[in-house]
Design an enzyme around this catalytic site. Structure first.
Site, short mmCIF file in Angstrom:
data_model
loop_
_atom_site.label_atom_id
_atom_site.label_comp_id
_atom_site.label_asym_id
_atom_site.label_seq_id
_atom_site.Cartn_x
_atom_site.Cartn_y
_atom_site.Cartn_z
N TRP A 110 -16.43 -7.06 3.87
CA TRP A 110 -15.18 -7.67 3.41
C TRP A 110 -15.33 -9.06 2.77
O TRP A 110 -14.34 -9.67 2.37
CB TRP A 110 -14.17 -7.74 4.57
CG TRP A 110 -13.87 -6.39 5.13
CD1 TRP A 110 -14.47 -5.80 6.20
CD2 TRP A 110 -12.94 -5.44 4.61
NE1 TRP A 110 -13.96 -4.55 6.39
CE2 TRP A 110 -13.00 -4.30 5.43
CE3 TRP A 110 -12.03 -5.45 3.55
CZ2 TRP A 110 -12.22 -3.17 5.21
CZ3 TRP A 110 -11.25 -4.33 3.32
CH2 TRP A 110 -11.36 -3.21 4.15
N GLU A 131 -8.12 -3.14 -2.45
CA GLU A 131 -8.27 -2.41 -1.19
C GLU A 131 -7.87 -0.95 -1.31
O GLU A 131 -7.12 -0.41 -0.50
CB GLU A 131 -7.46 -3.10 -0.08
CG GLU A 131 -7.89 -4.54 0.15
CD GLU A 131 -7.14 -5.25 1.27
OE1 GLU A 131 -5.97 -4.90 1.52
OE2 GLU A 131 -7.73 -6.16 1.88
N ASN A 149 0.89 -1.16 0.00
CA ASN A 149 0.00 0.00 0.00
C ASN A 149 0.93 1.21 0.00
O ASN A 149 1.47 1.58 1.03
CB ASN A 149 -0.88 0.02 1.25
CG ASN A 149 -1.86 -1.14 1.26
OD1 ASN A 149 -2.52 -1.41 0.26
ND2 ASN A 149 -1.94 -1.84 2.38
N ASP A 174 -7.19 -14.69 2.95
CA ASP A 174 -6.19 -13.73 3.42
C ASP A 174 -5.44 -14.25 4.64
O ASP A 174 -5.68 -13.77 5.75
CB ASP A 174 -6.89 -12.40 3.74
CG ASP A 174 -5.90 -11.28 4.00
OD1 ASP A 174 -4.70 -11.48 3.75
OD2 ASP A 174 -6.33 -10.21 4.45
N GLU A 226 -0.21 -11.66 11.27
CA GLU A 226 -1.40 -10.80 11.38
C GLU A 226 -2.59 -11.54 11.99
O GLU A 226 -3.24 -11.04 12.91
CB GLU A 226 -1.75 -10.28 9.99
CG GLU A 226 -3.03 -9.47 9.96
CD GLU A 226 -3.34 -8.92 8.57
OE1 GLU A 226 -2.52 -9.11 7.65
OE2 GLU A 226 -4.41 -8.28 8.43
C1 GCU Z 1 -4.56 -7.92 4.47
C2 GCU Z 1 -4.05 -6.94 5.48
C3 GCU Z 1 -3.75 -5.61 4.88
C4 GCU Z 1 -2.89 -5.78 3.64
C5 GCU Z 1 -3.50 -6.77 2.69
C6 GCU Z 1 -2.62 -7.11 1.49
O1 GCU Z 1 -5.85 -7.57 4.07
O2 GCU Z 1 -4.98 -6.80 6.52
O3 GCU Z 1 -3.12 -4.83 5.86
O4 GCU Z 1 -2.69 -4.57 3.02
O5 GCU Z 1 -3.74 -7.97 3.35
O6 GCU Z 1 -2.13 -8.23 1.45
O7 GCU Z 1 -2.44 -6.29 0.61
#
Ligand code: GCU
Length: 648
Positions: free
Chosen positions: A513, A267, A183, A346, A374
C-alpha cells in the site's frame, strides 16, 4: 434498519420563563409559507413557547417574527435583526432564509431568551458536502454507527428519518450530499437506472426542500456494467453519447439532482487509465453530459499505486496525487470539482496539508475530510476533528503572495460522513460534534473549534455548566490524546491492516500500500527530500519541511529519517518522545473516563451509559497502543526509558 432516532441538536425545548401572550409570524407572499424556513420557525416556536398563541399575519402581537426574501443578498446569504420583541430574518432566497432562521433559533436557544442581535452572513465555502459511503445492501464502508438509513437490501428508503436527517444537515449548513459509496458495487451500480428513479426523485425532493443537492457516486465503467457497451473509453463517441442519454434521463426523472461523485483509477475502481486517457479526459466527458442540467462532477484525486513493492524506496505514495493532477491544472471543465483529501496519504491522525491545494490555480478544488473515524478510533475513541479541520483550512499554502490559505483557494469542502442508523446517528454522541461542526466550520470558518463546540454542547445537552466545561475539555484535548497514544511525530500507519483499528507496527510495513515507516535499530521515518515529495511545496514550505532542524516536531518522521537520539524542538530525543507521548496519551484517556463518570446524573441515562461503555473500550485499546508501540521501539532501539517505566 433501526427507525428510532434522536433529534440531536434540533430538540427544541420550552424557553424559560414561559411566555403566554400572542406571537405572530409575518411574511410577504414572496416567501413560501409551506417552505422549510417558515416550517422550521413554526416547529421551533411552538415547542419553545408552548403556552403562547402562535398566529400568522398582521394582527398585533407581543412577539413578531418577520421572514422575507431580499434581492440585495446572495442566494445563501441572510440578515437577522432581532431584539426582545422578536426578529426580522431576510434571506437571499428560501435557502438563505432557512440558514437565517436556523441561526436565529440557535442564538435564542443559547441565550435562553429573545436577544438583541444584528448579523449579516454568507457561507465562506459555496460547496459544503457530505459523502456517505453507504452500500446498497445496507452496509456502510468504514461505517461505525450501525447500518445505512438510506439503503436496505438494495432498496433506497425515504422516510421520516431521512427528512429529519436533511433538517439536521441544513441546520449545520450542509448543502450537498452523496448518498452512496465511492466504491460503487452491487446494486449501487444500477442506482442510475430506471428502477431507482422514483425513490431517487423522492429523496432528492426531500433534500432540496432543505437546500441540499443530491449527488450519486457512479461507476466510471457504467457504460459497460449498466449500458452493455464494450468500452467506457471517455474519448469514444459511444461512451460519451451513452452518458449524455443517461444524464438526460436521470435529470428529467430527478430534476434536483446535483451531479455525480467519481472515484476513478483508484483501489480497483476503473478509470480513464484503462483506455490510455488522462483524468481530465474522464472528468470532462462526464461534465459535458451533466452540464445542460446544471450538474457537476466531483472527481476524486485519491489516485495512487496500491500494488507497490515495499522494497522500492523511490516510489512515494505521498507524491502520487500531485503527480497525477498537477499537470492537468487548467484542463478541467468549469463544472468539475477536484476533491482532494486533506493530506497526501489517507486520513491519518497527522499528515501535512496536501500540496495540491497550493498547486491547482485554474481548477475548482474541494478539500475532503473524513468524519468517519477510520484511523482515529472508529467512534469508540473520542476524537474531535474540528481543530484539525480548522488548521487545514487556515494553512498557508504559500503558493501566492496573498489569499493563499487553503480556505481562500478552495470552492468547497466534503467530508466522509460518520452517520448510520444508530439511535444517536453517529454511534457515539460525542462524534455528533464532528458532524455538526464540519458544516458550521465550512459556513463560518472564523468561528473557532471551541466556539462551535460550545454552541453544539448547549444545543445538544442544555446549559449545565459542568457538562459544558467537561465536554469542552474532553473534546478539545481528544485529538492530541489520540495522536499521542497512537502514531507519534507524523509516523502514521501503525494500525492493524484492513480494519485500521488497534496497533500493529509492522502491519503495513511489508505490504503493497505504499505506507512505510522503515524503522530499524538506529533510525525511523522517511527522507521525503529523497523521494521528491518536499519539492512539491513552494518556498518557504519546501525548505521548512526539508530541514531536520526546522521541520515541525509533529511531522518530523513524515518528512525526515532521523536517529532515535535526534533532539526535537521540545528538547526531548525522538525515542523519549515516543515513550512519553504514549504514557501521556493513555493518562489523558484515563482522565477523560474519570471526568465522564462525574457527569453521571447530569446527562441523559442513555447518553451517559453509551459514553461510559465506549470510554471503557477506549481505555483498553489505548493501553494496548501504548504498550505495543513502546515495546516495539524499545526492542528495536535498545534504548531505555529515562523515567524507568515498564516498556515490555
Ligand atoms: C481508504 C479507505 C477505503 C476507501 C478509500 C477512499 O483507503 O480505507 O475504505 O475506499 O480510503 O477514500 O476511497
Amino acid at each position: 434498519m433501526n427507525k428510532e432516532y434522536s433529534k440531536l441538536w434540533l430538540d427544541y425545548r420550552p424557553l424559560d420563563p414561559r411566555f403566554t401572550g400572542r406571537a405572530a409570524i409575518r411574511c410577504p407572499s414572496r416567501v413560501d409559507r409551506q417552505g422549510a424556513a417558515v416550517k422550521e420557525l413554526i416547529t421551533a416556536l411552538s415547542a419553545m413557547l408552548p403556552a403562547a398563541e402562535l398566529t400568522f399575519g398582521a394582527d398585533s402581537a407581543a412577539l413578531i417574527f418577520e421572514c422575507d426574501i431580499g434581492d440585495f443578498l446572495a442566494e445563501e446569504e441572510y440578515m437577522i435583526s432581532a431584539d426582545e420583541r422578536g426578529a426580522s430574518v431576510i434571506g437571499g432566497s428560501e435557502k438563505g432564509l432557512l440558514y437565517g432562521v436556523f441561526d436565529y433559533l440557535r442564538m435564542i436557544r443559547a441565550a435562553g431568551s429573545f436577544v438583541k442581535m444584528n448579523k449579516r452572513c454568507a457561507p465562506a465555502l459555496p460547496l459544503r458536502m457530505l459523502d456517505h459511503w453507504d452500500n446498497a445492501d445496507g452496509t456502510i464502508e468504514r461505517g461505525y454507527s450501525g447500518d445505512s438509513f438510506f439503503f436496505e437490501n438494495g432498496r433506497l428508503i425515504v422516510d421520516e428519518r431521512t427528512e429529519h436527517y436533511a433538517r439536521l444537515l441544513a441546520s449545520a449548513g450542509i448543502n450537498a450530499a452523496a448518498v452512496n459509496n465511492v466504491n460503487v458495487r452491487g446494486d449501487a451500480v444500477r442506482l442510475i437506472t430506471e428502477e431507482y428513479y422514483p425513490e431517487l426523485a423522492k429523496l432528492s425532493a426531500v433534500f432540496s426542500r432543505w437546500g441540499i443537492a443530491l449527488y450519486i457516486s457512479v461507476d466510471f465503467s457504467a457504460p459497460i456494467s449498466v449500458g452493455g457497451l464494450r468500452t467506457a473509453d471517455p474519448l469514444d463517441v459511444n461512451t460519451a453519447y451513452w452518458w449524455q442519454q443517461k444524464a438526460r434521463e436521470l435529470f428529467s426523472a430527478v430534476p434536483t439532482l446535483g451531479g455525480f461523485l467519481v472515484k476513478a483509477d483508484s483501489e480497483g475502481q476503473q478509470g480513464p487509465y484503462a483506455y490510455g486517457r488522462d483524468h481530465a479526459d474522464g472528468a470532462n466527458m462526464l461534465a459535458r453530459a451533466v452540464k445542460p442540467y446544471g450538474g457537476r462532477i466531483i472527481w476524486r484525486a485519491f489516485v495512487y499505486n496500491c500494488a507497490q513493492d515495499w522494497r522500492d524506496e523511490r516510489t512515494d505514495r505521498a507524491c502520487a496525487g500531485f503527480k497525477t493532477f498537477a499537470p492537468l491544472d487548467g484542463h478541467f471543465d468549469t463544472n468539475v470539482i477536484l476533491q482532494v483529501k486533506n493530506g497526501p496519504m489517507d486520513f491519518q491522525v497527522r499528515e501535512p496539508v496536501h500540496p495540491l491545494f497550493g498547486e491547482m490555480k485554474h481548477t475548482s478544488v474541494a478539500a475532503e475530510f473524513q468524519l468517519a473515524q477510520e484511523y482515529t478510533g472508529q467512534q469508540l475513541h473520542i476524537c474531535c476533528l474540528l481543530p484539525m479541520i480548522r488548521e487545514t483550512l487556515f494553512f498557508d499554502t504559500c503558493s501566492q503572495p496573498e489569499h493563499s490559505r487553503v480556505l481562500d483557494r478552495i470552492s468547497g469542502a466534503a467530508a466522509v460522513s460518520n452517520t448510520g442508523d444508530s439511535f444517536c446517528w453517529t454511534g457515539s454522541e460525542l462524534a455528533g460534534a464532528n458532524l455538526y461542526g464540519f458544516g458550521r466550520m465550512c459556513f463560518e470558518p472564523q468561528l473557532t473549534a471551541e466556539d462551535i463546540l460550545d454552541e453544539w454542547i448547549t444545543l445538544s445537552f442544555g446549559n449545565d455548566e459542568q457538562v459544558r466545561e467537561t465536554l469542552l475539555y474532553i473534546l478539545l484535548s481528544s485529538h492530541k490524546a489520540y495522536e499521542d497514544y497512537t502514531a507519534p511525530l507524523g509516523m502514521g500507519w501503525l494500525c492493524k491492516p484492513n480494519t485500521h483499528y488497534g496497533p500493529d507496527p509492522l502491519g503495513y510495513e511489508f505490504d503493497r500500500w505504499g505506507t512505510y515507516h522503515r524503522a530499524d535499530r538506529d533510525a525511523v521515518g522517511i527522507d521525503r527530500c529523497k523521494t521528491g515529495y518536499t519539492s512539491l511545496y513552494p518556498s518557504p514550505l519546501r525548505e521548512l519541511y526539508s530541514d531536520i532542524d526546522t521541520c515541525p516536531d509533529e511531522l518530523l518522521l513524515f518528512f525526515c529519517r532521523v536517529p532515535y537520539t535526534h533532539i526535537l524542538h521540545s528538547g526531548k530525543t525522538v525515542i523519549q518522545h515516543i515513550y512519553d507521548s504514549h504514557f501521556d496519551g493513555y493518562e489523558q484517556a484515563v482522565e477523560f473516563a474519570r471526568l465522564w463518570e462525574e457527569l453521571e446524573g447530569r446527562l441523559d441515562r442513555r447518553v451517559y451509559e453509551n459514553g461510559r461503555k465506549r470510554l471503557k473500550e477506549q481505555l483498553r485499546s489505548a493501553r494496548e497502543w501504548r504498550d505495543i508501540i513502546n515495546a516495539f521501539f524499545h526492542r528495536l532501539s535498545g534504548i531505555e526509558d529515562e523515567k524507568g517505566r515498564e516498556l515490555y
